[in-house]
Design an enzyme around this catalytic site. Sequence first.
Site, PDB file in Angstrom:
ATOM      1  CE  LYS A 154      -0.944  10.124  11.635  1.00 25.51           C
ATOM      2  NZ  LYS A 154      -0.349   9.502  10.441  1.00 25.51           N
ATOM      3  CG  ASP A 235       4.134   4.980   7.151  1.00 27.00           C
ATOM      4  OD1 ASP A 235       3.765   4.234   6.237  1.00 27.00           O
ATOM      5  OD2 ASP A 235       3.321   5.556   7.891  1.00 27.00           O
ATOM      6  CE  LYS A 262       0.001   3.750   8.132  1.00 26.00           C
ATOM      7  NZ  LYS A 262       1.400   4.107   8.439  1.00 26.00           N
TER       8      LYS A 262
END
Length: 346
Positions: A154, A235, A262
């Site tokens: 990250k 994303d 996701k």
Amino acid sequence: MKFCIDIAPHTLHFKQPAGTSRGVYLTRKTWFITLSSPEKPGVKGVGECAPLPNLSCDDLPNYEDCLRHACQRLCETGEIQHEELLPYPSIRFGLECALWQWQRNGDMALSQTPFGRGEMGIPINGLVWMGTFEEMAARIEEKLKQGFRCVKLKIGAIDFERELQLLGLIRNTFSRQEVELRVDANGAFAPNEALAKLDKLATLDIHSIEQPIAKGQWQEMAKLCKHSPLPIALDEELIGTNSLSMKEALLDTISPQYLVLKPSLHGGIAGTKEWIELAQKRNIDSWITSALESNVGLNAIAHLTSEVYGPQINMPQGLGTGQLFTDNIAMPLQIKGDSLWFLPNF
């Protein structure tokens, strides 16, 4: 078919602060739903509904009321109201998982795949959360010692040059063939500086970068995907894009190299499968990750992954979140080396 559903809120606690460019998570609020029916006495199906604060399109003040309404509709009709739940992907996902397990007579082995039979693991990446330079360097070393050969960092919270140094620590020791490097900016880069930063990242043989700029800037993202020296994965950009026509428009406009999917954020199980189908038609690759669910959600996502990508999964998936919490739910999942395994005799 009529069902009964029990709803139980639950709070998970992170072992260490989970930092992103959007902030730091210390706890994780989730809801477990348990589905049963007189048709199968003693059989239960459990699902997890877990919107991410300040990120999920269904992170709403009245979330629990929406969840109760959706559960009531399933109990009354015997079916998931998929169209009604398009704006509520985490609820849709939880209901899909609970029904899936109930249909499997309560078995935690949700898929009839080599993974579901405990014959094969799913390769996963090692996730390094944001922190100080020293903290992140220690976490990188830990992941490599654990056997991970794909590491995801990250980035976007500390100085960018220092982040390049961290990535350089790996590249100075391990080649691209030995360790795959992924980075996730969570939309932290400004559009006018993004390409220059991507140029610098590319010198370190980075596999891909997730969401370099904030979502909603389709033309800017399209330019980056066209000119970037390293592949771009979408994303957050996918969140809230629920209809088929909007999904097609997004992919055709931006033309990314990858999608990071996701289920709790991107339309549940059905929505994730739709994204994959649309991407494949456009030669866009993808992988699946969890969204900080407990092991209940992680187990379902892992079985979904084994189904949609088939038995030979070569690309590391983002399924290592089961180690994040001090009080996770016990499930038949175990990380061995750099793979997630299901344990049928748990």
